[in-house]
Design a protein around this motif. Structure first.
Motif, short mmCIF file in Angstrom:
data_model
loop_
_atom_site.label_atom_id
_atom_site.label_comp_id
_atom_site.label_asym_id
_atom_site.label_seq_id
_atom_site.Cartn_x
_atom_site.Cartn_y
_atom_site.Cartn_z
N SER A 130 0.66 -1.11 -0.13
CA SER A 130 -0.18 0.11 0.02
C SER A 130 0.83 1.27 -0.07
CB SER A 130 -0.98 0.11 1.09
OG SER A 130 -1.76 -1.02 1.15
N SER A 131 1.75 1.05 0.78
CA SER A 131 2.93 2.30 0.96
C SER A 131 3.39 2.60 -0.36
CB SER A 131 3.81 2.15 2.04
OG SER A 131 4.78 3.14 1.76
N THR A 177 1.17 4.26 -2.83
CA THR A 177 0.93 5.56 -2.54
C THR A 177 2.21 6.43 -2.97
OG1 THR A 177 -0.48 5.08 -0.53
CG2 THR A 177 0.60 7.19 -0.70
N LYS A 193 2.51 9.73 -5.71
CA LYS A 193 2.83 10.98 -5.26
C LYS A 193 4.27 11.41 -5.46
CE LYS A 193 -0.95 11.14 -1.63
NZ LYS A 193 -1.10 11.09 -0.18
#
Length: 907
Positions: free
Chosen positions: A599-600, A603, A607
């Motif tokens: 998940s990190s 993300t 970004k």
């Protein structure tokens, strides 16, 4: 041949109270070829039996008789074979063990029959009674004659010297005094030297016959020709003719001036010049090799006699330099050889003013690499030699007190001990000049100490000998250490306020037993530790600091412990969403599908541009979601049943540590042996094509890595951690994150809030050479460690330069994928579970000894500070985007591009 077979044949022949030195030498000679073929374990077995024999733990005179010429032959042949192994064995540590074995041996050779005939000639020339031949009745000569005829050994040199001493003084008691003072042989020892039909050994007395002195001096020469070679003078005498003229002069000059201050440096110079004479020669001259062994031993004696406390720091470093060089002459220690190059460049004024903070930081890192290189080989030496000694002792019924420390005594007898002495002598001055941490970490202990280390106990370790703390793990605060203490079972860490020798008994034991051993020289910190008496604590190594804090757990990680109730309340594991996909990409990295790593990464990938950091990228990835392991297992009914049986065995063995370990190993083997589901293959093929277009990685290679990630759920540490925290096995789900293994030249870990003092305005960072395995795996040595303000204000604080000896690199010439563990049980509030589960590369990484003498991270200050500024800016940007302090992992490629691999909330 096998190492076990060699040891069995050497040990099995040693029966308590039986056997002779001659028989043992014949046995070792017969096993040397096989011992060399099986490598270091074979060398260790040979060294163990010869060293135990040399120190009289094995009998010399309890077997059959033999003639002097037989002993002469076998000694010469065996010494030649061991010298050849010392020069040409395949690996350095084996060569070192054969050198140590050679140091226990007489040279052999000469005409062994000259011993028997020589004593007869003396008896006849001087009218001494021989059997029924009439003459002077001399009990000593008659007894010694029988030994020389049937059982001659190197002891006869000591006997002859003591007898000559008696012939000069005329006092028979002087014989016993001389032989004990020179060789530690007692009346009982000589009485036990039974031979032939003589049943009383050598008990004397002797007649005072000073007319024998000239004849006995010649006889001593005969004995030394066969049994000598151990002393430096006799070694030079025998090797003289095999040396070039300049080396003959050098050694003679050294022996003439052996007490001069320049002798240690001269020894190393001679050994380096002598190296081509014997090294890698297909038939090295045994006398030259024995001379080299003698010179190395003499060097250690010279350093041991030095008053290092009276030396200046520069003089200590100079002696350390030649002590390391002395160990490196034969090229047997690759890590130490690289460390020596680093030490020599560091110990100049070319890069900074001597004894300034900048200079001292570099020399401190160099000292660390020397210490780590030394510890690596000496710990292996202790471990390798301990087992065969114990096996031999079991058959021979040796003194247990001697066997307990056998491996450590082998280390303490090595010339590396001079290196350890000089590091201990100079390190404090260097660290003080460098403004370094007051902590000295000798052994970092086991990873589970970060969860629970035990209850703090204050006392002296020497007073705890023989106790058992297994029922209550203990962190021992011992104000002083003697260095010879045992570490009782159940003691997980020993912390002291005095310095520790890196090759002391306790240091070797701590590293081999996985016990944390540290010294703290700061009185204020020591007082803070003392105040935690009785507290259950956890221990974390952060940079060069040891952090002791109260543990969230009420007891040690152990099966069935139930865990801390307070901790269980805080642990909220995400439930699996039972995805039916074999592979998901970043858009599908949702809660319940994958863990925090995946998940990190998704993300961060979305970004990365918003972070505003130039030359930064996030690698592409795919993941096998939660539930994939269970689907793969259930596709094979046979493996499903094997897994059920293995898992039940783990549960049944919960209170049996050894049984539990065996059951967990069997369980992992079941997982790693699973067949690939037919419908998974095409998904993995597509994943490889996307991550490694045109690469050579096969589906089966990738699946093997994935299975090892799944299997890591059942390592002992992971299993016990879940049990301690009350996490049911079925609640822990494991995804496997697949991504290209980037060819990192540097790896970094950043904490956007300083974990040492909680300062949220300050970044704490660590950088190592190569992949991040050396960092996250807590390998020995320091990283480049720094702290700096996020806003760029104030100077950055360089806490340490890198000294980790091994760099891990992506395999050359072939791109590969790393399968990273990604569970739902990591980095939870109150429980930092990172590192519990494995990440595995589909192709093995490559290990290289780092050459810090040329590593820019050490020497290019401008470039290093520019890197730190980029890392601080990255940490600040990621924290701002995440909205909370972050732990960040990443890599730096050869072209300077930074690769962001992970960011998670700092816990």
């Amino acid at each position: 041949p096998t190492a076990r077979g060699v040891l069995k044949r050497l040990a099995g022949a040693e029966k308590a109270g039986t056997g002779s030195l001659f028989e043992r030498f014949c046995r070792v000679k017969g096993q040397l070829k096989d011992a060399r073929m099986v490598g270091a374990e074979g060398a260790a077995a040979v060294l163990a039996v010869l060293r135990l024999s040399a120190v009289r733990q094995l009998p010399w005179y309890a077997g059959g008789n033999y003639q002097g010429k037989e002993m002469s032959y076998v000694q010469e042949a065996m010494a030649g074979m061991v010298a050849d192994a010392a020069a040409n064995a395949e690996d350095g540590l084996s060569r070192q063990m054969y050198r140590a074995a050679l140091a226990t041996l007489p040279r052999g050779g000469g005409n062994g029959d000259d011993i028997r005939m020589g004593i007869l000639q003396i008896m006849r020339e001087h009218g001494i009674k021989e059997g029924h031949r009439p003459g002077i009745d001399d009990p000593f000569i008659a007894q010694w004659h029988q030994k020389l005829h049937s059982n001659t050994t190197v002891d006869d040199i000591a006997i002859c010297k003591a007898y000559l001493h008696f012939l000069h003084t005329g006092n028979w008691e002087d014989f016993w005094t001389h032989i004990f003072d020179s060789s530690k042989l007692t009346r009982e020892d000589l009485a036990g030297m039974k031979a032939g039909w003589q049943t009383n050994g050598i008990i004397g007395p002797a007649c005072h016959l000073p007319q024998l002195i000239p004849s006995m001096k010649h006889f001593l020469w005969i004995l030394q020709t066969t049994h000598g070679g151990g002393s430096l003078d006799s070694a030079m005498k025998f090797a003289h003719g095999a040396l070039p003229g300049d080396l003959q002069w050098d050694v003679s000059d050294l022996l003439t001036n052996r007490d001069a201050w320049w002798v240690p440096g001269k020894i190393v110079t001679i050994r380096e010049k002598m190296l081509p004479v014997w090294k890698n020669d297909s038939h090295p001259n045994r006398d030259v090799v024995m001379l080299d062994v003698g010179l190395e031993k003499f060097f250690r004696q010279k350093v041991e006699g030095m008053d290092v406390e009276a030396m200046k720091g520069d003089d200590k470093l100079a002696v350390l330099d030649i002590a390391v060089a002395n160990c490196c002459v034969g090229g047997d220690f690759p890590r130490l050889t690289e460390a020596l190059a680093f030490l020599r460049r560091a110990n100049t004024a070319d890069h900074a003013e001597k004894w300034s903070k900048d200079w001292a930081q570099v020399i401190d890192a160099a000292l660390d690499t020397v210490a780590l290189g030394m510890e690596y080989d000496m710990d292996r030496l202790a471990s390798l030699t301990q087992h065969p000694a114990e096996a031999i002792a079991e058959f021979a019924k040796c003194d247990p007190a001697y066997i307990t420390n056998f491996g450590e005594e082998v280390v303490r007898g090595h010339s590396m001990f001079a290196v350890s002495k000089m590091i201990s002598a100079v390190r404090g001055e260097v660290r003080k000049a460098a403004g370094k941490s007051p902590w000295l970490l000798v052994s970092t202990g086991k990873a589970e100490l970060s969860l629970y280390a035990g209850a703090v106990k204050i006392g002296l370790l020497e007073e705890m000998q023989g106790e058992n703390f297994s029922a209550k793990p203990t962190v021992m605060l011992s104000e002083r250490l003697g260095g010879l203490e045992d570490i009782p079972p159940g003691i997980t860490a020993v912390i002291t306020s005095v310095s520790i020798d890196l090759l002391s008994h306790i240091a070797i034991r701590a590293r081999n037993q996985g016990v944390l051993l540290a010294a703290i020289t700061d009185e204020a910190i020591w007082k803070e530790l003392i105040e935690m008496d009785g507290t259950a604590v956890k221990l974390d190594v952060v940079g060069e600091e040891l952090v002791m804090e109260k543990s969230d757990l009420s007891g040690p990680p152990s099966a069935g412990s139930g865990g801390s109730a307070a901790l269980k309340e805080r642990l909220q594991l995400v439930k699996s969403a039972n995805s039916q996909d074999w592979i998901v990409g970043p858009p599908g990295y949702a809660t319940g599908i994958v863990g925090g790593k995946s998940s990190s990464l998704a993300t961060l990938g979305s970004k990365v541009d918003a972070l505003g950091i130039s030359d930064l990228r996030v690698p592409a990835s795919f993941a096998l979601p939660f539930g994939s392991f269970e689907r793969a297992l259930h596709s094979d009914s046979k493996k499903t049943e094997e897994f059920r049986i293995a898992f039940e065995a783990v549960s049944k063995a919960s209170s049996d540590r050894d049984g539990r370990r065996d059951a967990l190993t069997a369980l992992r083997e079941v997982v790693e042996g699973m067949e690939m589901p037919s419908d998974l293959r095409s998904h993995l093929e597509a994943t490889i094509a996307k991550l490694l277009p045109g690469g050579s990685l096969t589906v089966d290679e990738l699946y093997d890595a994935i299975k090892r990630v799944w299997a890591s759920k059942w390592t002992e540490r992971a299993y016990l951690s879940r049990e301690t925290c009350g996490v049911p096995d079925a609640d822990l789900h494991m995804a496997a994150l697949l991504m290209e293994l980037v060819p990192a030249q540097l790896a970094f870990v950043l904490h956007s809030a300083n974990p040492l003092n909680g300062d949220k305005s300050e970044v704490f960072g660590e950088v190592c050479v190569g992949l991040g395995e050396a960092l996250v795996g807590n390998e020995p040595g320091s990283a480049l460690c720094f702290t700096a303000k996020k806003d760029g204000s104030g100077p950055m604080d360089l806490r340490s330069l890198p000294s980790k000896p091994i760099g891990h690199y992506a395999p050359k010439g072939t791109a590969t994928i790393i399968a990273r563990s990604d569970s739902n049980g990591e980095d939870l509030e109150g429980f930092a579970g990172a590192g519990l589960y494995d990440s595995v590369t589909a192709h093995p990484t490559q290990e290289t000894i780092i050459n810090y003498a040329t590593e820019w991270l050490v020497w290019d200050r401008t470039r290093r500070e520019a890197l730190i500024k980029r890392l601080v800016a990255l940490a600040a940007a990621v924290e701002k985007e995440a909205g909370s302090p972050q732990d960040i992992e990443g890599a730096v490629l050869e072209d300077g591009t930074m690769v962001l691999l992970q960011s998670r909330a700092q816990v």
